[in-house]
Scaffold this active site. Structure first.
Site, mmCIF file in Angstrom:
data_model
loop_
_atom_site.group_PDB
_atom_site.id
_atom_site.type_symbol
_atom_site.label_atom_id
_atom_site.label_comp_id
_atom_site.label_asym_id
_atom_site.label_seq_id
_atom_site.Cartn_x
_atom_site.Cartn_y
_atom_site.Cartn_z
ATOM 1 N N GLY A 274 1.262 -0.989 -0.113
ATOM 2 C CA GLY A 274 -0.384 -0.424 -0.168
ATOM 3 C C GLY A 274 0.919 1.346 0.149
ATOM 4 O O GLY A 274 1.775 0.821 0.157
ATOM 5 N N GLU B 286 3.292 -2.037 -6.403
ATOM 6 C CA GLU B 286 4.079 -2.780 -5.366
ATOM 7 C C GLU B 286 4.453 -3.985 -5.519
ATOM 8 O O GLU B 286 5.205 -5.069 -5.117
ATOM 9 C CB GLU B 286 3.842 -2.520 -4.352
ATOM 10 C CG GLU B 286 4.241 -0.796 -3.628
ATOM 11 C CD GLU B 286 4.087 -1.183 -1.984
ATOM 12 O OE1 GLU B 286 3.043 -1.986 -1.475
ATOM 13 O OE2 GLU B 286 4.237 0.351 -1.612
ATOM 14 N N GLU C 137 -1.525 1.670 -5.520
ATOM 15 C CA GLU C 137 -0.378 0.974 -5.338
ATOM 16 C C GLU C 137 0.001 -0.219 -5.281
ATOM 17 O O GLU C 137 1.414 -0.697 -5.729
ATOM 18 C CB GLU C 137 -0.625 1.409 -3.755
ATOM 19 C CG GLU C 137 -0.603 3.266 -3.483
ATOM 20 C CD GLU C 137 1.190 3.084 -3.414
ATOM 21 O OE1 GLU C 137 2.167 2.881 -3.578
ATOM 22 O OE2 GLU C 137 1.173 4.762 -3.360
ATOM 23 N N GLU D 210 10.327 -7.543 -1.959
ATOM 24 C CA GLU D 210 9.888 -8.480 -2.174
ATOM 25 C C GLU D 210 8.458 -8.227 -1.984
ATOM 26 O O GLU D 210 8.411 -7.512 -1.610
ATOM 27 C CB GLU D 210 10.785 -9.194 -1.455
ATOM 28 C CG GLU D 210 11.662 -10.319 -1.524
ATOM 29 C CD GLU D 210 12.298 -11.254 -0.678
ATOM 30 O OE1 GLU D 210 11.382 -12.091 -0.715
ATOM 31 O OE2 GLU D 210 13.016 -10.586 0.163
#
Length: 133
Positions: free
Chosen positions: A41, A61, A57, A102
């Site tokens: 987030g 990500e 987001e 990661e």
């Protein structure tokens, strides 16, 4: 305003389980929480809805296209007011990107061994959203 007088920063987080009940977590590449595991987030940009911010987001990500669902709760971490939503995958493929070093699906055994952001395990436990297996 936060306790120190600075305006709070609205953020969103996406809580996502796969078909096996594993939880999607990212290892943060930047501060706050660099090197720690958390749900993906980030900040809500000016003029953006929580839903739009969460879609953006999560894509940045994790590489996943998600559909935000229910608001499950919110937490305040310093000046960050974080509103967490459950999500459903609509497309994409899992990969770490943007602020994530990661990104991976975590089962309950692995979850217990990770260095997590402050309060994450207790919050997810309270919301009954820990990894299911």
């Amino acid at each position: 305003m936060s306790a120190n007088g600075a305006a709070s920063v609205r953020c969103v987080g996406g809580i996502l389980h796969d078909q096996e009940g594993r939880l999607l977590l990212v290892r943060r590449a930047n501060d706050p929480g660099r090197g720690l595991w958390s749900i993906p987030g980030g900040r809500v940009e000016p003029g953006e809805t929580d839903s739009a911010a969460l879609v953006r987001e999560m894509r940045e990500e994790t590489g996943l296209l998600v559909r935000p669902e229910a608001l499950v709760g919110h937490v305040v971490r310093g000046r960050y007011a974080i509103y967490d939503y459950t999500c459903t995958i609509e497309g994409g493929s899992l990969r770490a990107g943007d602020d994530a070093a990661e990104a991976r699906w975590i089962d309950s055994a692995a979850f217990a061994t990770l260095a997590l952001t402050d309060g994450l395990a207790d919050t997810l436990r309270d919301w009954n959203l820990l990894p299911r297996h």
